[in-house]
Design a protein around this motif. Structure first.
Motif, PDB file in Angstrom:
ATOM      1  N   ALA A   1      11.795 -32.855  67.206  1.00  0.00           N
ATOM      2  CA  ALA A   1      10.637 -33.442  67.884  1.00  0.00           C
ATOM      3  C   ALA A   1      10.871 -33.484  69.440  1.00  0.00           C
ATOM      4  O   ALA A   1      10.302 -33.207  70.332  1.00  0.00           O
ATOM      5  N   ALA A   2      12.040 -34.366  69.824  1.00  0.00           N
ATOM      6  CA  ALA A   2      12.416 -34.634  71.083  1.00  0.00           C
ATOM      7  C   ALA A   2      12.708 -33.486  72.022  1.00  0.00           C
ATOM      8  O   ALA A   2      12.404 -33.120  73.185  1.00  0.00           O
ATOM      9  N   GLY A   3      13.259 -32.469  71.391  1.00  0.00           N
ATOM     10  CA  GLY A   3      13.714 -31.210  72.160  1.00  0.00           C
ATOM     11  C   GLY A   3      12.254 -30.528  72.539  1.00  0.00           C
ATOM     12  O   GLY A   3      12.365 -29.957  73.651  1.00  0.00           O
TER      13      GLY A   3
ATOM     14  N   CYS B   1      25.439 -29.574  58.571  1.00  0.00           N
ATOM     15  CA  CYS B   1      25.156 -30.678  58.860  1.00  0.00           C
ATOM     16  C   CYS B   1      23.746 -30.770  59.670  1.00  0.00           C
ATOM     17  O   CYS B   1      23.528 -29.688  60.768  1.00  0.00           O
ATOM     18  N   PRO B   2      22.753 -31.420  59.435  1.00  0.00           N
ATOM     19  CA  PRO B   2      21.535 -31.332  60.075  1.00  0.00           C
ATOM     20  C   PRO B   2      21.642 -31.774  61.518  1.00  0.00           C
ATOM     21  O   PRO B   2      20.793 -31.218  62.442  1.00  0.00           O
ATOM     22  N   LEU B   3      22.734 -32.453  62.089  1.00  0.00           N
ATOM     23  CA  LEU B   3      22.987 -32.691  63.763  1.00  0.00           C
ATOM     24  C   LEU B   3      23.866 -31.686  63.892  1.00  0.00           C
ATOM     25  O   LEU B   3      24.468 -31.783  65.240  1.00  0.00           O
ATOM     26  N   HIS B   4      24.579 -30.879  63.186  1.00  0.00           N
ATOM     27  CA  HIS B   4      25.544 -30.012  63.655  1.00  0.00           C
ATOM     28  C   HIS B   4      26.851 -30.610  64.384  1.00  0.00           C
ATOM     29  O   HIS B   4      27.316 -30.270  65.243  1.00  0.00           O
ATOM     30  N   VAL B   5      27.110 -31.774  63.814  1.00  0.00           N
ATOM     31  CA  VAL B   5      28.450 -32.532  64.225  1.00  0.00           C
ATOM     32  C   VAL B   5      29.747 -31.692  63.917  1.00  0.00           C
ATOM     33  O   VAL B   5      29.836 -31.254  62.858  1.00  0.00           O
ATOM     34  N   ASP B   6      30.558 -31.485  65.009  1.00  0.00           N
ATOM     35  CA  ASP B   6      31.586 -30.737  64.868  1.00  0.00           C
ATOM     36  C   ASP B   6      32.646 -31.557  64.040  1.00  0.00           C
ATOM     37  O   ASP B   6      33.800 -32.186  64.841  1.00  0.00           O
TER      38      ASP B   6
ATOM     39  N   THR C   1       9.420 -22.879  71.857  1.00  0.00           N
ATOM     40  CA  THR C   1      10.093 -21.913  70.824  1.00  0.00           C
ATOM     41  C   THR C   1      11.237 -21.098  71.423  1.00  0.00           C
ATOM     42  O   THR C   1      12.239 -20.700  70.651  1.00  0.00           O
ATOM     43  N   ALA C   2      11.349 -20.756  72.552  1.00  0.00           N
ATOM     44  CA  ALA C   2      12.068 -19.586  72.949  1.00  0.00           C
ATOM     45  C   ALA C   2      13.825 -20.091  73.018  1.00  0.00           C
ATOM     46  O   ALA C   2      13.921 -21.358  73.421  1.00  0.00           O
ATOM     47  N   LYS C   3      14.446 -19.237  72.475  1.00  0.00           N
ATOM     48  CA  LYS C   3      16.108 -19.420  72.660  1.00  0.00           C
ATOM     49  C   LYS C   3      16.313 -20.718  72.156  1.00  0.00           C
ATOM     50  O   LYS C   3      17.211 -21.537  72.551  1.00  0.00           O
ATOM     51  N   ARG C   4      15.708 -21.147  70.803  1.00  0.00           N
ATOM     52  CA  ARG C   4      16.280 -22.392  70.265  1.00  0.00           C
ATOM     53  C   ARG C   4      17.185 -22.126  69.028  1.00  0.00           C
ATOM     54  O   ARG C   4      16.426 -21.268  68.327  1.00  0.00           O
ATOM     55  N   ASP C   5      18.084 -22.643  69.055  1.00  0.00           N
ATOM     56  CA  ASP C   5      19.229 -22.778  67.965  1.00  0.00           C
ATOM     57  C   ASP C   5      19.212 -24.001  67.307  1.00  0.00           C
ATOM     58  O   ASP C   5      20.320 -24.799  67.350  1.00  0.00           O
TER      59      ASP C   5
END
Length: 779
Positions: A263-265, A25-30, A277-281
């Motif tokens: 982009a918002a992140g 899932c592109p949004l990583h919905v659980d 870029t640091a520590k982005r998952d």
């Protein structure tokens, strides 16, 4: 156990990896957690989880292109979960409950978003929720204009779009339509936006952007040159997004939302002065490494809605959600009573063990957990990454011993029993009678000599009769209790003694009847040739007259855990049972056998886990059990499971008693068996002057008291010593109500209390109790 090792161990446990649907899932919905709530009928709770990750649940619930379904593991067992259909039912049921509150910031930043598609509005939503002030500029007459053209009313009701736009505006997002942004410094020029706002997002869609070439760098095909990970452009205040669908790609609503979220992140990080870029998952579409045993699942087809146009009813959605496994690995937890008892899995357990070992002051609450692992290796066998919790627990035990934090109560009894089996009272080594050299030496192991000493005598006689070159006898302990308890120095001492004895006997081949001895000797006395008794017996055959002694018996075979990978032994044992006439049924494959509860000294440190372990194994088959480990057989017998040792079939009781009904001799009986075996063998075979031990004190212990003593790990010898000391020294108390005498005696960490009375025939014991602890005097 240092932090680097802990991190490496934790990384090998994949239980916390996302399920395939969440990873895709592109949004990583659980969806795993959401489906769990849906199948329980908790639609409001499920929707709350859904809305936490999805910015526009009403829209997405109707038009999500559900890439997750393509990777759903349920498709391997009946068909993928119809996640999109469940989402729609969930949204239609609970959308009205949606409530959102943005964060408050004392000095909010101002962000301009150019483009009111799903990407741009997602970025606006995320940044508004973080407390920033957002202005959206859209060239068309409506925000989300594309949705009006791409989806019919019956698929995506216009009221849903309107509700989502209204909810966004409620968060403070200003949306200006018919506001086309151009390049340069004009009123709606990009340069002006850069001057007026703290950051600008160009969420323009798939078209070219040559108007902005004076401000940001473009690619050869006229699009804004954007870093694919950070969404940064050549201008530090300008970010790009919303290009999903360009270059011939199929448009994806959920993909567009992901573009905006990424982009918002980056914009939020930029506004905080943090690294982009640091520590982005936030990588898209990566395959999950979570192992799921789909072969163990029954194939169940998807639920078909009665009304295909209306979609699932709530009951249909619950039924479809119930098809979710859900995806977990936990292969070790399913197989291991220890992990199941503590409701944990390796990654969590490793961290808990590390924290326990790191405590300087305070209670070490995980000590018993560490000592409750049987070290059997089953977890490593079933683990997709071969993570061995036994190795972790053994390492922790050694550290506890070295630091002085190993509780005496956990292993003291087992170590004293090992000491007894190695003492002059029980242990000895001799060449075959009449010989000064032995080609082989029989090493029965301390448990077979304790459980069935008569079998040791018969097997030894048979080996002497069939084998050339002389067969010596070495009755001793391999040192497993010292190894399992983490006493490295003591274990080394045991192995050194065995090595010296073996050398003094001329370095013969060692033949052992015990799977644990086989493993321990091969590992720690590697210079010695060691083999199992059972393949050897398969070569030379049973003694004459034993071929049909088990005819008509059907037994389920249990392999000892310490020999789970000894394929040669497995084959030999089954062949030997067949020669006796027995019909053997498999409980599980030998490689997947479980512990009997004795391994790792669990029965001493945590009887509840040990009993649950043996009970679980005993319940797997209705037949009587057949094993070739003395401790396994006795543990089954102790818990009421009819079981026979392979040698019980070959050498059944002369009185015709049922071999599978032989009782567990108990710890006191085991010690007596070892001592009497030594006396009998040295006297009968080697002609040495040996006399039976005599007790000065007559002590009578009723069966119920004896059973209670066994449960409490109190030996008959310990009770006798207490009474002898009390009667000799007069150190005893009298209970006036019962007339019983009460006495106590301490030996090392063991303190034993006995309640008894003197009768004409000796002391009658009414109760015994005690404790094991190290008492330290502090000045």
């Amino acid at each position: 156990m240092d932090s680097d090792r802990v991190r490496k161990l934790e990384a090998r446990c994949i239980e916390e990896q996302p399920p395939a649907c969440m990873a895709t899932c592109p949004l990583h919905v659980d969806m795993r957690a959401i489906l769990e709530k849906v199948k329980k009928g908790d639609f409001s709770g499920a929707f709350a989880l859904y809305a936490r990750m999805v910015p526009f649940p009403g829209i997405v619930g109707h038009i999500c292109d559900h890439p997750c379904e393509a990777t759903c593991r349920r498709q391997e067992a009946g068909g993928a979960i119809r996640i999109a259909a469940v989402e729609r039912a969930l949204v239609e049921e609970s959308y009205a409950t949606l409530r959102r509150t943005a964060q408050r910031q004392s000095k909010p930043k101002r962000v301009a978003v150019v483009g009111a598609g799903l990407a741009g509005l997602t970025a606006a939503f995320d940044l508004a929720m973080k407390g920033h002030r957002i202005t959206v500029l859209e060239a068309d007459a409506h925000p989300l204009e594309r949705l009006y053209h791409d989806y019919d009313e019956d698929i995506l009701p216009r009221s849903v779009i309107a509700a989502e736009i209204g909810a966004l505006q409620t968060l403070g997002v200003e949306i200006r339509v018919r506001s086309r942004v151009a390049g340069g410094p004009g009123p709606l020029g990009l340069d002006t936006l850069i001057d007026d706002f703290d950051a600008v997002l160009l969420a323009l869609g798939p078209g070219v952007a040559r108007n902005f070439s004076s401000t940001v760098r473009l690619t050869d095909n006229g699009r804004i040159d954007i870093d694919p990970n950070s969404r940064a452009t050549s201008h530090p205040k300008v970010f790009g997004g919303g290009f999903h669908g360009a270059l011939g790609e199929v448009y994806s609503p959920i993909g567009s939302i992901r573009d905006g979220r990424r982009a918002a992140g980056s914009i939020d990080r930029f506004l905080q002065g943090a690294s982009l870029t640091a520590k982005r998952d936030d990588a898209d579409g990566e395959a999950s490494c979570l192992y799921v045993n789909t072969a163990a699942q029954e194939a169940v087809p998807p639920v078909e809605p009665v009304d295909t146009a209306a979609g699932y009813t709530l009951e249909e959605a619950k039924a479809e959600a119930a098809r979710c496994f859900p995806c977990h690995c936990q292969e070790c937890v399913k197989a291991c009573v220890f992990l199941a008892h503590y409701k944990t899995y390796p990654k969590r357990a490793v961290r808990e063990i590390h924290n326990n070992l790191s405590i300087i002051m305070g209670n070490r609450k995980a000590n018993r957990m560490i000592d409750s692992c049987s070290l059997c290796g089953l977890c490593e066998t079933v683990c997709p990454t071969d993570l061995a919790m036994g190795d972790v627990c053994l390492e922790a035990r050694r550290e506890m011993v070295d630091s002085g934090h190993m509780p005496a109560s956990h292993h003291d009894f087992a170590l004293r029993d090992m000491e007894d089996s190695r003492s002059a009272r029980a242990a000895f080594a001799r060449h075959e009678p009449g010989r000064e050299r032995s080609a082989r030496v029989f090493f029965p192991g301390c448990q077979l000599t304790a459980s069935a000493p008569g079998h040791v005598e018969r097997v030894y006689a048979h080996l002497r009769d069939r084998l050339e070159g002389g067969v010596g006898l070495m009755v001793d302990c391999c040192g497993a209790p010292a190894h399992w308890s983490g006493r490295t120095a003591l274990h080394t001492e045991v192995v050194d003694h065995l090595r010296q004895t073996w050398k003094e006997m001329g370095e013969p081949e060692i033949v052992t009847a015990c799977a644990t001895c086989l493993t321990m000797l091969r590992t720690h006395l590697s210079e010695a040739p060691v083999r199992s008794l059972w393949p050897l017996l398969a070569e030379i055959g049973w003694p004459e007259g034993t071929d049909a002694r088990a005819a008509g018996k059907t037994l389920a075979i249990h392999d000892p855990c310490t020999g789970r990978h000894e394929r040669e032994v497995h084959v030999a044992v089954r062949d030997l049972a067949a020669r006796l006439g027995a019909s053997v049924r498999e409980i599980s494959s030998a490689e997947l056998t479980t512990c009997c509860g004795f391994g790792g000294l669990v029965s001493f440190a945590n009887p509840d886990v040990a009993n649950a372990t043996v009970d679980a194994r005993a319940a797997e088959r209705p037949e009587d059990y057949l094993t070739y480990c003395a401790m396994c057989r006795d543990n089954f017998a102790r818990r009421g499971k009819r079981s026979a040792h392979l040698l019980d079939l070959a050498f059944p009781p002369e009185d015709g008693a049922d071999p599978a009904a032989r009782p567990d001799p108990g710890f006191s009986g085991r010690r007596d068996n070892r001592a009497r075996l030594k006396i009998r063998l040295l006297r009968n075979l080697w002609g040495e002057d040996m006399s039976d031990p005599e007790s000065v004190w007559n002590v009578h212990i009723p069966d119920d008291v004896r059973a209670d003593m066994e449960r409490k790990l109190i030996l008959v010898d310990e009770v006798t010593a207490v009474i002898a000391d009390a009667e000799t020294t007069g150190r005893k108390l009298k209970d006036r109500k019962t007339g019983h005498l009460i006495a106590t005696l301490r030996s090392g960490p063991v303190t034993t209390w006995v309640e008894y009375e003197n009768t004409e025939t000796g002391a009658l014991v009414h109760k015994a109790y005690g404790h094991r602890m190290n008492v330290e005097a502090k000045s």
